[in-house]
Design a protein around this motif. Structure first.
Motif, mmCIF file in Angstrom:
data_model
loop_
_atom_site.group_PDB
_atom_site.id
_atom_site.type_symbol
_atom_site.label_atom_id
_atom_site.label_comp_id
_atom_site.label_asym_id
_atom_site.label_seq_id
_atom_site.Cartn_x
_atom_site.Cartn_y
_atom_site.Cartn_z
ATOM 1 N N PHE A 1 35.798 47.739 38.150
ATOM 2 C CA PHE A 1 36.105 46.257 38.477
ATOM 3 C C PHE A 1 37.308 46.003 39.397
ATOM 4 O O PHE A 1 37.168 45.513 40.355
ATOM 5 C CB PHE A 1 36.025 45.331 37.291
ATOM 6 N N MET A 2 38.548 46.573 38.943
ATOM 7 C CA MET A 2 39.800 46.258 39.471
ATOM 8 C C MET A 2 39.740 46.997 40.839
ATOM 9 O O MET A 2 40.326 46.606 41.951
ATOM 10 C CB MET A 2 40.758 46.496 38.722
ATOM 11 N N LEU A 3 39.154 48.228 41.115
ATOM 12 C CA LEU A 3 39.575 49.116 42.009
ATOM 13 C C LEU A 3 38.443 49.243 43.023
ATOM 14 O O LEU A 3 38.395 50.028 43.957
ATOM 15 C CB LEU A 3 39.699 50.658 41.494
ATOM 16 N N SER A 4 37.418 48.531 42.704
ATOM 17 C CA SER A 4 36.142 48.345 43.505
ATOM 18 C C SER A 4 36.514 47.864 45.057
ATOM 19 O O SER A 4 37.416 46.915 45.145
ATOM 20 C CB SER A 4 34.969 47.621 42.906
ATOM 21 N N PRO A 5 36.193 48.660 46.142
ATOM 22 C CA PRO A 5 36.321 47.957 47.358
ATOM 23 C C PRO A 5 35.506 46.803 47.640
ATOM 24 O O PRO A 5 35.799 46.078 48.497
ATOM 25 C CB PRO A 5 35.725 49.055 48.364
ATOM 26 N N SER A 6 34.731 46.347 46.694
ATOM 27 C CA SER A 6 33.656 45.040 46.939
ATOM 28 C C SER A 6 34.421 44.085 46.371
ATOM 29 O O SER A 6 35.304 44.276 45.339
ATOM 30 C CB SER A 6 32.484 45.372 46.164
ATOM 31 N N LEU A 7 34.097 42.815 46.704
ATOM 32 C CA LEU A 7 34.791 41.396 46.053
ATOM 33 C C LEU A 7 33.916 41.312 45.071
ATOM 34 O O LEU A 7 33.027 41.144 44.827
ATOM 35 C CB LEU A 7 34.701 40.593 47.018
ATOM 36 N N MET A 8 34.875 41.346 43.740
ATOM 37 C CA MET A 8 33.895 40.922 42.615
ATOM 38 C C MET A 8 34.852 40.159 41.567
ATOM 39 O O MET A 8 36.009 39.734 41.730
ATOM 40 C CB MET A 8 34.196 42.479 41.643
#
Length: 525
Positions: free
Chosen positions: A199-206
């Motif tokens: 969740f925190m390191l994803s390149p997508s906006l979450m």
């Protein structure tokens, strides 16, 4: 919780209050100065009575007298125990003194009061107040602890009997379940850790939002980086995501790879592919929003399409220009010769033929301006000088069409420019701006330095450019005019590219502004 002790000094004369404040100045308590009985009563209604150690009350005051004020104070149960000392310079008779004691005071002093005596009296009352508060707090705490201890003893006695009966069964159950719980706990911790990292390191906006009100519970670093909103958005319901039709994304709508727009904190509108899923977190229904920002990809695709078309047009222009211009020159020479020798032909046909040939030659010249291998003769020039030379021509065109030109030139360093190409770029964009406005509109010209760039701003007050047309700006043959080849703006983009400059467009219903940014020498492009 400890609080600062307060001394109320009540006197209708400001100089007397000032003297009392000076005499009683201390770090152990705060002197509150009030100028009437009414102020004292209002203060006691707002502030806790147990914060006040003593009240110094003037007897003679306009409105409520000191005696009347004390009588009203003593009627309130919470204030009955507050010590009150009367101060007076007038009522020195024994009757007034007895009346003061009768209404509830504990002392009656005559002005002028001896400062040291007053301080010692006040200090004594403050110490009494503090001791009383400590004793009261300790008594309350002791009483509470006694009750808690009695209740605890009773519960322990009941629980002890039950524990004895259940102890054997509990030990067996613990042995059977401990291993299962340890394994499940380890798996849960690993799962939570994996989810948190993803969740925190994803390149997508979450983002995780509570349903149904869509309150933000958590956002990842990519969300913060792209939108500009940090932890201040947590706990709010700010909805940034809109569909292409302009509607907000529904709270109960599960979607996959839906193209949406979102506005950053800096008011930039970006594009993303949104997917949502409803999940449960600690028995609470939440929505997981995952957005992949495709703004730069779309810009890249648009730019690639524009460059591909420019490259095609440039290659075509470079290939055919030489073959067409030579016969055109020959034909034009013959037509000029015929015009001198044959009057009838001159009147009927030659002017039309010459006009059409001039138009064809103009189009071919514009084609050549788009050519990829067109030579650009750049040298150190000041953009303000070029604009100032063109300004009379632009102003004349504006006056003829009932419009105005506003210009503001800041000092700018010299940059590498092709004088002729810059004239063409500035004139093309200024004429486009004038044509886009109604009578009375104002064309804005401005130059300034921005970090490693010199910026040329050209803005109009027209109706703006349709959003669907923005991505087509700069493409050859694209035009919204009734007449025109659609090559003018494409040439401007081509000239900017040869100067390693970028063109940014901002448009709305109140007008359109172009920002042309030229890099300074020795600055990164």
């Amino acid at each position: 919780m400890e609080h600062q002790v307060k001394i109320l000094a009540v006197d209708d004369r400001y100089e007397n209050l000032l003297a009392l404040s000076s005499i009683l100045a201390s770090s152990h308590y705060e002197v509150i100065c009030l100028q009437s009985g009414e102020e004292v009563l209002r203060y006691l209604l707002k502030e806790p009575a147990d914060h006040i150690a003593v009240i110094l009350m003037d007897v003679q005051m306009p409105g409520l007298s000191g005696f009347e004020t004390v009588e009203l104070i003593k009627q309130r149960k919470a204030c009955q125990d507050i010590p009150i000392i009367f101060l007076t310079a007038l009522s020195t008779s024994i009757e007034h003194v007895l009346k003061g004691y009768h209404v509830g005071s504990i002392d009656y002093l005559f002005k002028p009061v001896h400062p040291e005596m007053l301080r010692k009296k006040v200090d004594a009352f403050v110490n009494m107040h503090l001791n009383h508060q400590k004793i009261k707090a300790q008594s309350e705490l002791l009483h509470k602890r006694t009750l808690d201890l009695e209740e605890t003893n009773r519960k322990l006695a009941e629980a002890d009997e039950k524990l004895k009966q259940q102890n054997v069964l509990l030990e067996q159950w613990v042995e059977e379940r401990t291993s299962e719980l340890v394994d499940a706990h380890e798996k849960l911790l690993k799962s939570q850790e994996h989810f948190k990292k993803m969740f925190m390191l994803s390149p997508s906006l979450m983002a995780i939002r509570r349903l149904p009100d869509l309150t933000y519970l958590e956002i990842n670093e990519s969300w913060k980086q792209y939108t500009g909103y940090g932890d201040e958005i947590l706990g709010t319901k700010l909805n940034l995501l809109r569909t292409e039709q302009g509607d907000y994304v529904s709270s109960d709508e599960v979607i996959h790879n839906c193209k949406v727009k979102y506005e950053t904190k800096s008011k930039e509108v970006r594009t993303a592919l949104l997917s949502t899923e409803i999940i449960d977190i600690e028995n609470e229904s939440c929505m997981l929003q995952v957005a992949v920002d495709i703004t730069e990809s779309l810009r890249f695709e648009t730019e690639m399409a524009r460059l591909a078309q420019l490259n095609l047009v440039g290659e075509m222009a470079a290939g055919i220009a030489h073959e067409i211009r030579n016969p055109m020159t020959t034909i034009r020479g013959f037509l000029q010769l015929f015009r001198e020798n044959d009057r009838n032909m001159q009147k009927q046909y030659i002017p039309i033929m010459l006009e059409e040939l001039d138009r064809a030659n103009e189009i071919i010249t514009e084609y050549l301006s788009l050519a990829k291998n067109k030579q650009s003769h750049q040298q150190a020039e000041n953009i303000n000088r070029i604009i100032e030379m063109l300004l009379p021509l632009i102003q004349a065109e504006a006056v003829m069409s009932g419009k105005h030109v506003h210009y503001e030139f800041a000092p700018c360093p010299d940059i590498q420019l092709d004088d002729k190409e810059m004239r063409q770029l500035i004139l093309n964009m200024c004429m486009n701006g004038l044509e886009a406005m109604h009578v009375g509109g104002k064309l804005h010209l401005q130059t300034y330095q921005e970090q490693d760039h010199v910026v040329l701003l050209i803005g109009d007050e027209g109706t703006g450019i349709d959003e669907h047309h923005l991505e087509k700006l700069g493409r050859p043959f694209f035009t919204t005019k009734d007449e025109g080849t659609g090559l003018g703006l494409a040439i401007c983009y081509s000239i900017a590219a040869r100067h390693h400059a970028s063109i940014e467009v901002q448009t709305s219903s109140s007008g359109t502004t172009f920002y042309i940014r030229f890099p300074l020498p020795n600055s990164p492009e």
